[in-house]
Design a protein around this motif. Structure first.
Motif, PDB file in Angstrom:
ATOM      1  N   VAL A  51      -2.513   2.707  10.914  1.00  0.00           N
ATOM      2  CA  VAL A  51      -3.821   3.331  11.670  1.00  0.00           C
ATOM      3  C   VAL A  51      -4.988   2.841  11.607  1.00  0.00           C
ATOM      4  O   VAL A  51      -5.279   1.966  10.628  1.00  0.00           O
ATOM      5  CB  VAL A  51      -3.876   4.794  11.174  1.00  0.00           C
ATOM      6  CG1 VAL A  51      -2.852   5.796  11.484  1.00  0.00           C
ATOM      7  CG2 VAL A  51      -4.149   5.065   9.700  1.00  0.00           C
ATOM      8  N   ARG A  52      -5.788   2.819  12.697  1.00  0.00           N
ATOM      9  CA  ARG A  52      -7.011   1.870  12.734  1.00  0.00           C
ATOM     10  C   ARG A  52      -8.120   3.068  12.930  1.00  0.00           C
ATOM     11  O   ARG A  52      -7.933   3.876  13.550  1.00  0.00           O
ATOM     12  CB  ARG A  52      -7.241   1.324  13.980  1.00  0.00           C
ATOM     13  CG  ARG A  52      -8.564   0.352  14.321  1.00  0.00           C
ATOM     14  CD  ARG A  52      -8.276  -0.609  15.249  1.00  0.00           C
ATOM     15  NE  ARG A  52      -7.564  -1.912  14.904  1.00  0.00           N
ATOM     16  CZ  ARG A  52      -6.576  -2.476  15.369  1.00  0.00           C
ATOM     17  NH1 ARG A  52      -6.474  -2.047  16.738  1.00  0.00           N
ATOM     18  NH2 ARG A  52      -6.141  -3.532  15.075  1.00  0.00           N
ATOM     19  N   PHE A  53      -9.328   2.901  11.887  1.00  0.00           N
ATOM     20  CA  PHE A  53     -10.217   4.013  12.027  1.00  0.00           C
ATOM     21  C   PHE A  53     -11.181   3.348  13.057  1.00  0.00           C
ATOM     22  O   PHE A  53     -11.680   2.377  13.250  1.00  0.00           O
ATOM     23  CB  PHE A  53     -11.025   3.793  10.581  1.00  0.00           C
ATOM     24  CG  PHE A  53     -10.110   4.527   9.573  1.00  0.00           C
ATOM     25  CD1 PHE A  53     -10.581   5.884   9.088  1.00  0.00           C
ATOM     26  CD2 PHE A  53      -9.092   3.839   8.983  1.00  0.00           C
ATOM     27  CE1 PHE A  53      -9.980   6.603   8.195  1.00  0.00           C
ATOM     28  CE2 PHE A  53      -8.438   4.517   8.136  1.00  0.00           C
ATOM     29  CZ  PHE A  53      -8.846   5.843   7.388  1.00  0.00           C
ATOM     30  N   ARG A 103     -15.814   3.970   7.682  1.00  0.00           N
ATOM     31  CA  ARG A 103     -14.535   3.422   7.504  1.00  0.00           C
ATOM     32  C   ARG A 103     -14.320   2.483   8.920  1.00  0.00           C
ATOM     33  O   ARG A 103     -13.064   2.252   8.898  1.00  0.00           O
ATOM     34  CB  ARG A 103     -13.450   4.574   7.128  1.00  0.00           C
ATOM     35  CG  ARG A 103     -13.533   4.900   5.778  1.00  0.00           C
ATOM     36  CD  ARG A 103     -13.169   3.749   4.731  1.00  0.00           C
ATOM     37  NE  ARG A 103     -13.011   4.147   3.594  1.00  0.00           N
ATOM     38  CZ  ARG A 103     -13.844   4.468   2.609  1.00  0.00           C
ATOM     39  NH1 ARG A 103     -15.070   4.269   2.872  1.00  0.00           N
ATOM     40  NH2 ARG A 103     -13.855   4.758   1.419  1.00  0.00           N
ATOM     41  N   VAL A 104     -15.148   2.540   9.801  1.00  0.00           N
ATOM     42  CA  VAL A 104     -14.794   2.161  11.073  1.00  0.00           C
ATOM     43  C   VAL A 104     -14.294   0.629  10.936  1.00  0.00           C
ATOM     44  O   VAL A 104     -14.554  -0.182  10.409  1.00  0.00           O
ATOM     45  CB  VAL A 104     -16.017   2.199  12.182  1.00  0.00           C
ATOM     46  CG1 VAL A 104     -15.680   1.380  13.359  1.00  0.00           C
ATOM     47  CG2 VAL A 104     -16.212   3.600  12.483  1.00  0.00           C
ATOM     48  N   GLY A 105     -13.269   0.355  11.773  1.00  0.00           N
ATOM     49  CA  GLY A 105     -12.515  -1.091  11.725  1.00  0.00           C
ATOM     50  C   GLY A 105     -11.431  -1.157  10.653  1.00  0.00           C
ATOM     51  O   GLY A 105     -10.479  -1.982  10.637  1.00  0.00           O
ATOM     52  N   ARG A 106     -11.480  -0.297   9.658  1.00  0.00           N
ATOM     53  CA  ARG A 106     -10.216  -0.365   8.528  1.00  0.00           C
ATOM     54  C   ARG A 106      -8.962   0.058   9.211  1.00  0.00           C
ATOM     55  O   ARG A 106      -8.873   0.850  10.036  1.00  0.00           O
ATOM     56  CB  ARG A 106     -10.774   0.402   7.565  1.00  0.00           C
ATOM     57  CG  ARG A 106     -11.784   0.062   6.622  1.00  0.00           C
ATOM     58  CD  ARG A 106     -11.748   0.566   5.164  1.00  0.00           C
ATOM     59  NE  ARG A 106     -10.560   0.086   4.510  1.00  0.00           N
ATOM     60  CZ  ARG A 106     -10.369   0.223   3.327  1.00  0.00           C
ATOM     61  NH1 ARG A 106     -10.943   1.321   2.936  1.00  0.00           N
ATOM     62  NH2 ARG A 106      -9.371  -0.240   2.757  1.00  0.00           N
ATOM     63  N   VAL A 107      -7.952  -0.878   8.640  1.00  0.00           N
ATOM     64  CA  VAL A 107      -6.507  -0.764   9.152  1.00  0.00           C
ATOM     65  C   VAL A 107      -5.682  -0.294   7.854  1.00  0.00           C
ATOM     66  O   VAL A 107      -5.946  -0.921   6.783  1.00  0.00           O
ATOM     67  CB  VAL A 107      -5.926  -1.666   9.749  1.00  0.00           C
ATOM     68  CG1 VAL A 107      -4.409  -1.426  10.040  1.00  0.00           C
ATOM     69  CG2 VAL A 107      -6.663  -1.956  10.924  1.00  0.00           C
ATOM     70  N   LEU A 108      -4.982   0.894   7.886  1.00  0.00           N
ATOM     71  CA  LEU A 108      -4.231   1.344   6.675  1.00  0.00           C
ATOM     72  C   LEU A 108      -2.908   1.600   7.068  1.00  0.00           C
ATOM     73  O   LEU A 108      -2.459   1.929   8.070  1.00  0.00           O
ATOM     74  CB  LEU A 108      -4.903   2.608   5.990  1.00  0.00           C
ATOM     75  CG  LEU A 108      -6.195   2.486   5.407  1.00  0.00           C
ATOM     76  CD1 LEU A 108      -6.648   3.817   5.026  1.00  0.00           C
ATOM     77  CD2 LEU A 108      -6.299   1.454   4.208  1.00  0.00           C
ATOM     78  N   PRO A 109      -1.891   1.372   6.138  1.00  0.00           N
ATOM     79  CA  PRO A 109      -0.337   1.863   6.342  1.00  0.00           C
ATOM     80  C   PRO A 109      -0.376   3.249   6.774  1.00  0.00           C
ATOM     81  O   PRO A 109      -1.068   4.256   6.127  1.00  0.00           O
ATOM     82  CB  PRO A 109       0.264   1.714   5.082  1.00  0.00           C
ATOM     83  CG  PRO A 109      -0.756   0.677   4.276  1.00  0.00           C
ATOM     84  CD  PRO A 109      -1.989   1.121   4.827  1.00  0.00           C
ATOM     85  N   ALA A 110       0.312   3.621   7.929  1.00  0.00           N
ATOM     86  CA  ALA A 110       0.171   4.820   8.536  1.00  0.00           C
ATOM     87  C   ALA A 110       0.849   5.833   7.465  1.00  0.00           C
ATOM     88  O   ALA A 110       0.561   7.209   7.525  1.00  0.00           O
ATOM     89  CB  ALA A 110       0.887   5.184   9.802  1.00  0.00           C
ATOM     90  N   HIS A 111       2.008   5.604   6.621  1.00  0.00           N
ATOM     91  CA  HIS A 111       2.665   6.492   5.743  1.00  0.00           C
ATOM     92  C   HIS A 111       1.996   6.868   4.708  1.00  0.00           C
ATOM     93  O   HIS A 111       2.330   7.647   3.687  1.00  0.00           O
ATOM     94  CB  HIS A 111       3.982   5.817   5.614  1.00  0.00           C
ATOM     95  CG  HIS A 111       3.837   4.663   4.481  1.00  0.00           C
ATOM     96  ND1 HIS A 111       3.409   3.421   4.845  1.00  0.00           N
ATOM     97  CD2 HIS A 111       4.271   4.458   3.266  1.00  0.00           C
ATOM     98  CE1 HIS A 111       3.406   2.605   4.000  1.00  0.00           C
ATOM     99  NE2 HIS A 111       4.031   3.189   2.905  1.00  0.00           N
TER     100      HIS A 111
END
Length: 257
Positions: free
Chosen positions: A113-115, A130-138
């Motif tokens: 997911v991308r904020f 958190r704009v621009g951060r990418v995290l595992p969706a799960h």
């Protein structure tokens, strides 16, 4: 929790923010970049020129700047992010005013997911932008809410090698079933120590995942006795955002087709 450094280098922050905007929202004119960053046009032009020099941006024939080769290598979402952000922000601001915790808007990009928008709480101890951060969706709350809206075969396609992705697929399926049942997801310090978040999906009319909103707070303030209050506030923001997205001219046509 990861918040903005106390002694942030403003020019670097502006350049990174601008690169994020080009990647997530598409082409920008110099005047538009200046407005988004809150800087002069000459400063925006210098920033864009440096991004072009390093292949983070390139200028098209219409004089607008767009993501360059470096940024195009990253995955993209099919969601119209600029419209999402514009429609969701007023409701995110109302949500933050109501719960006094940070609100985030995110879209799914493959198994991440991308904020794309944040509205910070006014409390001293808070979750930062958190704009621009990418995290595992799960792991992310909004990511889990988005995954829960996927058909089983699409979920499996996201994780062809679950072990390599660090995903226990049977366990994830059970958790997503609970998310669907209760209508929201919780991330209790899975992505960052000291951070807890609640996420809820913004659906398409046919029930497919579109985007997600979340409330993020320091874990020390998470109180299960307040869960119903937070979920109610989040649901109100999601419903209002979904309603306004459906009424938006461009998105409304695609949603109704």
């Amino acid at each position: 929790m990861k918040n903005k450094p106390q002694y942030a280098i403003e020019s670097v922050d502006h350049a990174l923010h601008l690169a994020t905007l080009l990647q997530q929202e598409g082409p920008l004119r110099v005047s538009e970049a200046a407005d988004r960053l809150g800087v002069s046009r000459s400063t925006a032009h210098r920033l864009l020129s440096m991004l072009v020099y390093r292949d983070f941006a390139e200028q098209g024939g219409d004089r607008r700047y767009q993501a360059g080769p470096v940024l195009r290598a990253a995955g993209t979402s099919g969601a119209p992010v600029a419209l999402l952000r514009r429609v969701a922000l007023p409701h995110m601001q109302q949500l933050v005013a109501r719960v006094r915790e940070t609100a985030n808007l995110m879209v799914r990009v493959d198994a991440s997911v991308r904020f794309v928008a944040s509205v910070e709480s006014d409390q001293v101890l808070r979750v930062g932008d958190r704009v621009g951060r990418v995290l595992p969706a799960h792991l992310a709350s909004g990511g889990k809410a988005l995954l829960a809206a996927l058909p089983p075969h699409e979920l499996a396609e996201l994780y062809p090698d679950p072990e390599a992705a660090g995903v226990n697929l049977p366990k994830l399926r059970r958790e997503l079933g609970l998310v669907r049942k209760r209508g929201f997801a919780i991330n209790d310090q899975l992505t960052e120590t000291g951070l807890t978040a609640l996420g809820m999906v913004i659906p398409e009319p046919d029930g497919r995942p579109f985007a997600a909103l979340s409330i993020a707070m320091p874990a020390v303030r998470f109180d299960r006795d307040l869960l119903s209050t937070w979920v109610s506030a989040l649901s109100t923001a999601v419903t209002a955002t979904d309603r306004d997205l459906a009424a938006a001219p461009v998105l409304g046509q695609s949603r109704g087709s």
